[in-house]
Design an enzyme around this catalytic site. Structure first.
Site, PDB file in Angstrom:
ATOM      1  N   ARG A  95       0.864  -1.189   0.000  1.00 16.36           N
ATOM      2  CA  ARG A  95       0.000   0.000   0.000  1.00 16.36           C
ATOM      3  C   ARG A  95       0.900   1.238   0.000  1.00 16.36           C
ATOM      4  NH1 ARG A  95      -2.745   3.167   4.855  1.00 16.36           N
ATOM      5  NH2 ARG A  95      -3.672   4.746   3.546  1.00 16.36           N
ATOM      6  N   HIS A 140      -2.708  10.974   0.556  1.00 14.03           N
ATOM      7  CA  HIS A 140      -2.169  10.794   1.918  1.00 14.03           C
ATOM      8  C   HIS A 140      -1.555  12.128   2.342  1.00 14.03           C
ATOM      9  CE1 HIS A 140      -0.755   7.525   4.882  1.00 14.03           C
ATOM     10  NE2 HIS A 140      -0.415   8.680   5.425  1.00 14.03           N
ATOM     11  N   GLU A 185      -7.217   8.835   6.471  1.00 17.04           N
ATOM     12  CA  GLU A 185      -7.409   9.512   7.755  1.00 17.04           C
ATOM     13  C   GLU A 185      -7.945  10.930   7.610  1.00 17.04           C
ATOM     14  OE1 GLU A 185      -4.027   9.085  10.354  1.00 17.04           O
ATOM     15  OE2 GLU A 185      -4.253   6.919  10.407  1.00 17.04           O
ATOM     16  N   ASN A 326      -7.431   2.243  10.000  1.00 17.02           N
ATOM     17  CA  ASN A 326      -6.092   2.464  10.561  1.00 17.02           C
ATOM     18  C   ASN A 326      -6.249   2.465  12.071  1.00 17.02           C
ATOM     19  OD1 ASN A 326      -5.411   2.914   7.919  1.00 17.02           O
ATOM     20  ND2 ASN A 326      -4.694   5.017   8.210  1.00 17.02           N
ATOM     21  N   TYR A 328      -4.211   1.986  15.942  1.00 23.79           N
ATOM     22  CA  TYR A 328      -2.959   1.861  16.695  1.00 23.79           C
ATOM     23  C   TYR A 328      -3.184   1.620  18.177  1.00 23.79           C
ATOM     24  CZ  TYR A 328      -0.504   3.469  12.552  1.00 23.79           C
ATOM     25  OH  TYR A 328       0.013   3.556  11.283  1.00 23.79           O
ATOM     26  N   GLU A 395      -3.738   0.111   8.243  1.00 24.13           N
ATOM     27  CA  GLU A 395      -2.540   0.466   9.015  1.00 24.13           C
ATOM     28  C   GLU A 395      -2.653  -0.095  10.417  1.00 24.13           C
ATOM     29  OE1 GLU A 395      -1.228   4.561   9.414  1.00 24.13           O
ATOM     30  OE2 GLU A 395      -1.657   4.953   7.301  1.00 24.13           O
TER      31      GLU A 395
HETATM   32  C1  NOJ Z   1      -1.218   7.364  10.401  1.00 24.43           C
HETATM   33  C2  NOJ Z   1      -0.775   7.946   9.117  1.00 24.43           C
HETATM   34  O1  NOJ Z   1      -1.565   7.520   8.055  1.00 24.43           O
HETATM   35  C3  NOJ Z   1       0.692   7.760   8.828  1.00 24.43           C
HETATM   36  O2  NOJ Z   1       1.052   8.696   7.871  1.00 24.43           O
HETATM   37  C4  NOJ Z   1       1.489   7.874  10.101  1.00 24.43           C
HETATM   38  O3  NOJ Z   1       2.858   7.826   9.851  1.00 24.43           O
HETATM   39  C5  NOJ Z   1       1.085   6.748  11.026  1.00 24.43           C
HETATM   40  N1  NOJ Z   1      -0.328   6.812  11.298  1.00 24.43           N
HETATM   41  C6  NOJ Z   1       1.831   6.737  12.352  1.00 24.43           C
HETATM   42  O4  NOJ Z   1       1.578   7.895  13.048  1.00 24.43           O
END
Ligand code: NOJ
Length: 504
Positions: A95, A140, A185, A326, A328, A395
């Site tokens: 990607r 992006h 995002e 995405n 985390y 992500e």
């Molecule tokens: C989200 C973003 O899409 C990416 O550009 C960024 O580096 C990562 N998260 C980590 O923060």
């Protein structure tokens, strides 16, 4: 050695007796990157200036280490090496994102930069020649500066320029790119760029800029989807999705009703804000009500949240083939006391206080701690709210300050991927793919090169930007080739001659 390390960095589940779930046969694995974060060559071969180029050239001190993406990982010149990293990783897809300014230097179709088209053609062909599917993100975060000079995303006409750009991409690459992500995002683009002023173009207009920006982007997404339907889908047979980032928002006290409400409101107003229009045609009811109520009490004549007309709602409804997620980390939430915070703002409209439990393990980022079960709860919430749509994890990854023997990152991948397996096998969630962020260390926006998310280490002090495998890349490779999480697997470390010789 391995036993000691294993005990020191043991993953959350490693010692429990857990079912040995397998990834479904058609589940795909990949790794991700983004143009501004890796390409460099910021003004080469006819590329135009974008908002990150402009902002960081004018204000180098805004980034922690005063760096920028001018050279980054130099992937513009080293893409063939990157493809070899992907090949050795064993992934199904890559990607990457396309730099709008590299294709259309003015942002508009009055100039088409053939060198930019050639670059992405070379990358796509190199991927395919190595058995890796190209998945392209159209946007992006790197808006062409000339479009920002005309107002940027809060201006509705920017959607028209995006659709023109999307057509150029479908025409040039759609014969080979079968999965497209329109936007990455939206909340970061819009709240960061046009409300809070923490990301390019660093405009502060809270409570208004972010809503206007989002509205344009959602219309651009919907119309791009419809353009694909009418002009390209028949012959290209690809899929289109959008990548939305979200934490899981855990009620502070699980059985307290107001905390449950806080969780629901937060998810609707920070994930539903973007996904609801694509699935159901409009913003979530709770969001429409809350923003209107606050707007009126602040003295506005109407809601600060723009409206979709009935025709636009019809157009928007169902504009996804998969929902990109995405993810985390997670937090805990409870309802804010009314009036807390500065009006107007999306935070006050949401009305929820978030915090992260101090007992959760840290990453190098101030904004995230390691909470594997959060991804499971979020996937279940998405399943229940949107009728179990195909969800593609676009992500997921871990940040540290930079080490090759990254056991903590390796365990992060094991733990999060196991929670995804549980969502698939125990809760019947329709998760179809997974993307590690990131293929290699890169420019982490306002943190510059101080934080690293890569499966490969990049030496930014060396003009050649050499890449080397980290331990986590072997662990990820083990998971995707064996198609399950092997809690005991760690490669010999430091790597033997044998497993380093695949690099370069
Ligand atoms: C989200 C973003 O899409 C990416 O550009 C960024 O580096 C990562 N998260 C980590 O923060």
């Amino acid at each position: 050695m391995q036993t000691i390390v294993f005990l020191m960095y043991t993953s959350t589940f490693a010692l429990a007796d857990l079912p040995d779930y397998r990834f479904p046969d058609d589940f795909v694995f990949g790794a991700a990157s983004a143009s501004y974060q890796i390409e460099g060559a910021w003004n080469e071969d006819g590329k135009g200036e974008n908002i990150w180029d402009r902002s960081l050239h004018e204000h180098p001190d805004w980034v922690i280490d005063k760096s920028n993406g001018d050279i980054a990982c130099d992937s513009y010149h080293k893409y063939k090496e990157d493809v070899q990293l992907l090949k050795n990783l064993g992934v199904n897809f890559y990607r990457f994102s396309i730099s709008w300014s590299r294709i259309l230097p003015t942002g508009k179709t009055d100039q088409i930069n053939q060198a930019g088209i050639d670059y992405y053609n070379s990358l796509i062909n190199e991927l395919l020649a190595n058995g890796i599917e190209p998945y392209a993100t159209m946007f992006h975060w790197d808006l062409p500066q000339p479009l920002q000079d005309e107002g940027g995303w809060p201006e509705r006409k920017t959607a028209d320029y995006f659709i023109d750009y999307a057509r150029v991409l479908f025409e040039n690459f759609g014969d080979r790119v079968k999965r497209w992500i329109t936007f990455n995002e939206i909340i970061q683009i819009c709240e960061g760029g046009y409300s809070g002023g923490s990301f390019a173009p660093f405009i502060k207009n809270p409570g208004i800029g972010g809503y206007e920006c989002t509205h344009t982007i959602l219309l651009a997404h919907g119309k791009t989807y419809r353009l694909y339907d009418s002009d390209f889908r028949g012959k290209q047979q690809g899929q289109i999705g959008i990548s939305i980032d979200s934490f899981w928002h855990e009620p502070d006290y699980l059985d307290r009703e107001t905390d449950q409400q806080a969780s629901e409101i937060d998810l609707e107003m920070n994930f539903g804000w973007f996904v609801n229009p694509c699935v159901k045609g409009n913003y979530p009811d709770v969001m429409i009500e809350r923003v209107k109520k606050n707007s009126i009490s602040e003295g506005y004549n109407r809601s600060r949240l723009p409206e979709f007309s009935p025709e636009e709602q019809e157009m928007m409804k169902g504009t996804y083939d998969f929902i990109g997620l995405n993810h985390y980390s997670s937090d805990k939430v409870y309802l804010a006391v009314d009036g807390a915070g500065d009006h107007p703002s999306h935070w006050v409209d949401t009305g929820v206080i978030r915090y992260q439990d101090s007992s959760w393990p840290d990453s190098a980022c101030s904004w995230f701690k390691v909470v594997p079960w959060g991804i499971n709860k979020l996937l279940v919430w998405i399943k229940n709210h949107y009728n179990n749509p195909p969800v593609f994890i676009t992500e997921n990854g871990f940040s540290d300050y930079g080490q090759h023997d990254d056991y903590v990152r390796a365990n992060y991948y094991k733990d999060y991927l196991y929670e995804i397996l549980k969502a698939i096998h125990e809760q019947n969630c329709n998760v179809i793919g997974y993307t590690a962020w990131s293929l290699m260390d890169n420019f982490e926006w306002m943190s510059g090169y101080t934080l690293r998310f890569g499966l490969h280490y990049v030496d930014f002090d060396d003009p050649e930007r050499p890449r080397t495998r980290k331990l986590s890349s072997y662990v990820y490779n083990n998971i995707l080739t064996t198609r399950h999480v092997d809690w005991d697997y760690y490669p010999d470390w430091p790597p033997t001659q044998d497993n380093t010789k695949q690099i370069n």
